[in-house]
Motif scaffolding. Structure first.
Motif, PDB file in Angstrom:
ATOM      1  N   ARG A  19       0.841  -1.200   0.000  1.00  0.00           N
ATOM      2  CA  ARG A  19       0.000   0.000   0.000  1.00  0.00           C
ATOM      3  C   ARG A  19       0.881   1.256   0.000  1.00  0.00           C
ATOM      4  N   LEU A  20       1.959   1.222   0.787  1.00  0.00           N
ATOM      5  CA  LEU A  20       2.895   2.348   0.819  1.00  0.00           C
ATOM      6  C   LEU A  20       3.539   2.547  -0.551  1.00  0.00           C
ATOM      7  N   TYR A  21       3.947   1.439  -1.185  1.00  0.00           N
ATOM      8  CA  TYR A  21       4.559   1.504  -2.507  1.00  0.00           C
ATOM      9  C   TYR A  21       3.616   2.185  -3.502  1.00  0.00           C
ATOM     10  N   SER A  22       2.379   1.752  -3.561  1.00  0.00           N
ATOM     11  CA  SER A  22       1.417   2.297  -4.522  1.00  0.00           C
ATOM     12  C   SER A  22       1.111   3.760  -4.228  1.00  0.00           C
ATOM     13  N   TYR A  23       0.977   4.076  -2.940  1.00  0.00           N
ATOM     14  CA  TYR A  23       0.687   5.453  -2.531  1.00  0.00           C
ATOM     15  C   TYR A  23       1.819   6.386  -2.964  1.00  0.00           C
ATOM     16  N   ALA A  24       3.065   5.980  -2.723  1.00  0.00           N
ATOM     17  CA  ALA A  24       4.207   6.823  -3.080  1.00  0.00           C
ATOM     18  C   ALA A  24       4.285   7.013  -4.601  1.00  0.00           C
ATOM     19  N   GLN A  25       4.120   5.932  -5.364  1.00  0.00           N
ATOM     20  CA  GLN A  25       4.187   6.042  -6.816  1.00  0.00           C
ATOM     21  C   GLN A  25       3.101   6.983  -7.349  1.00  0.00           C
ATOM     22  N   LYS A  26       1.918   6.903  -6.785  1.00  0.00           N
ATOM     23  CA  LYS A  26       0.838   7.796  -7.219  1.00  0.00           C
ATOM     24  C   LYS A  26       1.192   9.254  -6.923  1.00  0.00           C
ATOM     25  N   ASP A  27       1.784   9.496  -5.758  1.00  0.00           N
ATOM     26  CA  ASP A  27       2.120  10.870  -5.401  1.00  0.00           C
ATOM     27  C   ASP A  27       3.254  11.409  -6.273  1.00  0.00           C
ATOM     28  N   PHE A  28       4.251  10.575  -6.546  1.00  0.00           N
ATOM     29  CA  PHE A  28       5.344  10.998  -7.420  1.00  0.00           C
ATOM     30  C   PHE A  28       4.817  11.479  -8.774  1.00  0.00           C
ATOM     31  N   ASN A  29       3.737  10.857  -9.248  1.00  0.00           N
ATOM     32  CA  ASN A  29       3.259  11.092 -10.608  1.00  0.00           C
ATOM     33  C   ASN A  29       2.065  12.040 -10.682  1.00  0.00           C
ATOM     34  N   ARG A  30       1.797  12.766  -9.598  1.00  0.00           N
ATOM     35  CA  ARG A  30       0.743  13.774  -9.660  1.00  0.00           C
ATOM     36  C   ARG A  30       1.146  14.895 -10.618  1.00  0.00           C
ATOM     37  N   LYS A  31       0.157  15.508 -11.250  1.00  0.00           N
ATOM     38  CA  LYS A  31       0.418  16.675 -12.080  1.00  0.00           C
ATOM     39  C   LYS A  31       0.824  17.851 -11.191  1.00  0.00           C
ATOM     40  N   ILE A  61       4.244  27.787  -3.996  1.00  0.00           N
ATOM     41  CA  ILE A  61       5.352  26.843  -4.170  1.00  0.00           C
ATOM     42  C   ILE A  61       5.067  25.519  -3.458  1.00  0.00           C
ATOM     43  N   PHE A  62       3.803  25.280  -3.098  1.00  0.00           N
ATOM     44  CA  PHE A  62       3.426  23.956  -2.594  1.00  0.00           C
ATOM     45  C   PHE A  62       3.389  23.037  -3.808  1.00  0.00           C
ATOM     46  N   PRO A  63       4.163  21.943  -3.795  1.00  0.00           N
ATOM     47  CA  PRO A  63       4.375  21.179  -5.024  1.00  0.00           C
ATOM     48  C   PRO A  63       3.307  20.138  -5.324  1.00  0.00           C
ATOM     49  N   GLY A  64       3.328  19.707  -6.597  1.00  0.00           N
ATOM     50  CA  GLY A  64       2.629  18.501  -6.999  1.00  0.00           C
ATOM     51  C   GLY A  64       3.616  17.347  -6.937  1.00  0.00           C
ATOM     52  N   GLY A  65       3.548  16.443  -7.926  1.00  0.00           N
ATOM     53  CA  GLY A  65       4.465  15.305  -7.950  1.00  0.00           C
ATOM     54  C   GLY A  65       5.861  15.719  -8.389  1.00  0.00           C
ATOM     55  N   ILE A  66       6.865  14.988  -7.940  1.00  0.00           N
ATOM     56  CA  ILE A  66       8.251  15.328  -8.226  1.00  0.00           C
ATOM     57  C   ILE A  66       8.535  15.331  -9.730  1.00  0.00           C
ATOM     58  N   TYR A  67       7.947  14.407 -10.480  1.00  0.00           N
ATOM     59  CA  TYR A  67       8.210  14.378 -11.922  1.00  0.00           C
ATOM     60  C   TYR A  67       7.618  15.604 -12.610  1.00  0.00           C
ATOM     61  N   ALA A  68       6.428  16.005 -12.198  1.00  0.00           N
ATOM     62  CA  ALA A  68       5.807  17.195 -12.782  1.00  0.00           C
ATOM     63  C   ALA A  68       6.597  18.453 -12.439  1.00  0.00           C
ATOM     64  N   ALA A  76       9.228  19.176  -3.126  1.00  0.00           N
ATOM     65  CA  ALA A  76       8.821  17.847  -3.580  1.00  0.00           C
ATOM     66  C   ALA A  76       9.957  16.856  -3.391  1.00  0.00           C
ATOM     67  N   MET A  77      11.171  17.257  -3.730  1.00  0.00           N
ATOM     68  CA  MET A  77      12.342  16.377  -3.602  1.00  0.00           C
ATOM     69  C   MET A  77      12.575  15.959  -2.152  1.00  0.00           C
ATOM     70  N   ALA A  78      12.524  16.909  -1.223  1.00  0.00           N
ATOM     71  CA  ALA A  78      12.850  16.603   0.167  1.00  0.00           C
ATOM     72  C   ALA A  78      11.858  15.617   0.775  1.00  0.00           C
TER      73      ALA A  78
END
Length: 564
Positions: free
Chosen positions: A65-77, A102-109, A139-141
């Motif tokens: 569940r943690l894995y899926s949650y983190a991946q979803k957050d990383f990939n938010r717009k 400057i409150f971020p979305g996902g790190i990739y976005a 987002a990185m931190a």
């Protein structure tokens, strides 16, 4: 500012690459496909709960569940606010970041947004670029660094205080020496697990060696030594990245396994001259002329570690026959393995003793030393060691991370005996708790962990804003692009931030003014670039004492009634 933002993207992407490898390893471990296990189920549950996840299932279900949650957050717009930042960051900081957009979305976005802004004739306003870099750093931190380190805790254990051999003297040419090098510890841990088995020690002895040893290096090594204790197999830690040429030229190395980060383009020349196997173990790493490689795959970790050990053992006779090793090199022990949890445990389960020491002035404040090492303006680690000595002399407790942590360990500042270099208040605390004045707190990736600790201290003081706490971020010898985004995050977080050498921004006077003066009125962060160690430490102490006055705490310069 465009060039600084581009450096920040490089730092963020490298941190995130490490985090993705950690999550792949976590998922594969849950599926029973790696030689690892979930060592810290308690940490898994508490981290899941902090993120708002259900922690009532089995550890394996929680981990997935943690894995899926983190991946979803990383990939938010970019316009979808990060749930990880929302769950973990201090309330006051979140309000400020939302106010500044400057409150971020996902790190990739966020990386996409900054890199697109850096194209020629796109974002031509240095303030806009700086704010975008800050947003990406947040987002990185929280997404890259905190998720990475907490999941590595779950897999390999929480850092806990223990002694560790350090410096070049840990290398003995009579042993088969395998050196995992870089920033990702996965194969390093797999190598230790195999090398501790009798069959592998027997294989090493069969070629004339006294045995087989795994020697930790650089940040992969810091990840390893903070968590696992030394013995005659996991024998010690050499030092930071800039010691690499000395390590390889010692004539003691049989295999140098290079994961992501901090292996040098010149290493193949050393491998040829000093007869050791140079093996990239990450798909990011490549050397001119080196074709043999083993790219880390979590599901194949044990087989890959076995292959590396076989290569090292097969190399031993060739190295012994052709290279005259250097012996008698220096070595000493360092106390390593401090984390938020282990510090709290050492204090009897509560941060109250530390807070009381800050309140009564025994400890004036805390400095998080997150540093690389560079030869830009001094010798190796010279300025880092000077800064640390000046800080502890002023009763400022130092938490050391990154390659700067290796500098502290090799310089003897992570031994209890180093308390004699500290001011009287800090020395008294060190005596009482049996700790050194510089606490070995991990790697550069632990920047997020120390931000989380500052959040804990903030709450313990009654939700005091980060900008009012007697703390500072210190990077005496930054070099890498990772360090530039760490510094930008520290400013976004509202910290007094000391960096040296002077960053490559002096061609833009308005940018210098923004970073050094105006930032204080925007995020609360302050940038200092003083290059004299004593003056820099004085500036840090002035800031800490200014904040102590805001909190009504005793200061050496203007005593007031102490809050208890």
């Amino acid at each position: 500012m465009r060039m600084l933002a581009l450096r920040n993207i490089l730092g963020a992407s490298t941190y995130q690459y490490h985090t993705e490898q950690t999550l792949k390893t976590l998922k594969a471990t849950v599926e029973g496909k790696t030689p690892f296990e979930l060592k810290e189920v308690g940490k898994l549950k508490t981290f899941a709960e902090r993120l708002g996840l259900d922690s009532n299932d089995s550890p394996h279900e929680i981990a997935l569940r943690l894995y899926s949650y983190a991946q979803k957050d990383f990939n938010r717009k970019a316009d979808e606010p990060s749930e990880i930042v929302e769950a973990l960051a201090p309330e006051e900081r979140k309000r400020k970041w939302k106010e500044l957009n400057i409150f971020p979305g996902g790190i990739y976005a966020e990386m996409l947004r900054v890199s697109s802004s850096c194209l020629t004739n796109v974002d031509g306003y240095y303030v806009s670029l700086a704010l975008k870099a800050m947003r990406m750093s947040i987002a990185m931190a929280y997404q890259s660094q905190i998720v990475n380190e907490f999941c590595q805790d779950i897999l390999f254990g929480l850092p806990k205080p223990h002694m560790m051999r350090t410096d070049l003297g840990v290398l003995d040419p009579e042993y088969v020496n395998v050196l995992p090098n870089g920033h990702e510890p996965f194969l390093g841990f797999a190598l230790i697990q195999l090398a501790r088995k009798r069959e592998w020690q027997d294989k090493a002895r069969s070629v004339g060696a006294k045995g087989l040893r795994i020697i930790a290096n650089i940040e992969s090594g810091q990840e390893m030594i903070q968590r696992w204790e030394m013995d005659d197999v996991f024998y010690g830690y050499t030092g930071d990245w800039i010691m690499q040429e000395a390590i390889l030229a010692s004539g003691c190395v049989d295999l140098f396994a290079c994961d992501m980060n901090c292996s040098m383009p010149i290493d193949p020349k050393y491998a040829e001259k000093y007869h050791f196997k140079l093996v990239p173990v990450s798909d990011l790493v490549a050397f001119e002329g080196v074709e043999e490689r083993i790219d880390y795959v979590p599901e194949e970790a044990e087989k890959q570690a076995a292959k590396l050990l076989e290569m090292a053992i097969a190399n031993f006779s060739d190295r012994k026959k052709n290279v005259e090793a250097i012996t008698g090199l220096p070595s000493q022990d360092a106390l390593v393995g401090f984390s938020t949890e282990s510090i709290q445990d050492a204090l009897g389960g509560s941060f109250d003793p530390l807070l009381n020491a800050i309140k009564d002035g025994s400890i004036q404040g805390i400095a998080g030393l997150v540093s690389c090492t560079t030869l830009r303006d001094t010798g190796q680690d010279v300025h880092s060691v000077r800064i640390a000595k000046e800080l502890i002399k002023r009763n400022i407790l130092v938490l050391s991370m990154g390659c700067g942590n290796a500098a502290m360990q090799v310089a003897g500042l992570c031994k209890v005996e180093a308390k004699d270099m500290a001011g009287p208040g800090l020395k008294k605390i060190c005596d009482g708790l049996g700790i050194p004045p510089v606490l070995s707190y991990g790697t550069c990736t632990d920047t997020g962990r120390v931000a989380d600790l500052i959040h804990t201290v903030s709450k313990a003081f009654g939700d005091v804003p980060v900008t009012h706490l007697p703390v500072a971020a210190v990077a005496p010898e930054y070099m890498e692009q990772k360090a530039t985004i760490d510094a930008i995050f520290a400013l976004a977080f509202g910290l007094y931030t000391y960096v040296n050498p002077v960053p490559f921004v002096t061609g833009g006077p308005n940018l210098v003014k923004l970073l050094i003066r105006d930032c204080k009125d925007i995020t609360g962060g302050v940038l200092d670039v003083e290059n004299d160690a004593a003056k820099a430490a004085d500036n840090i102490l002035d800031h800490i004492e200014s904040n102590r006055r805001k909190l009504g705490l005793y200061t050496s310069k203007s005593p007031v009634t102490v809050i208890r």
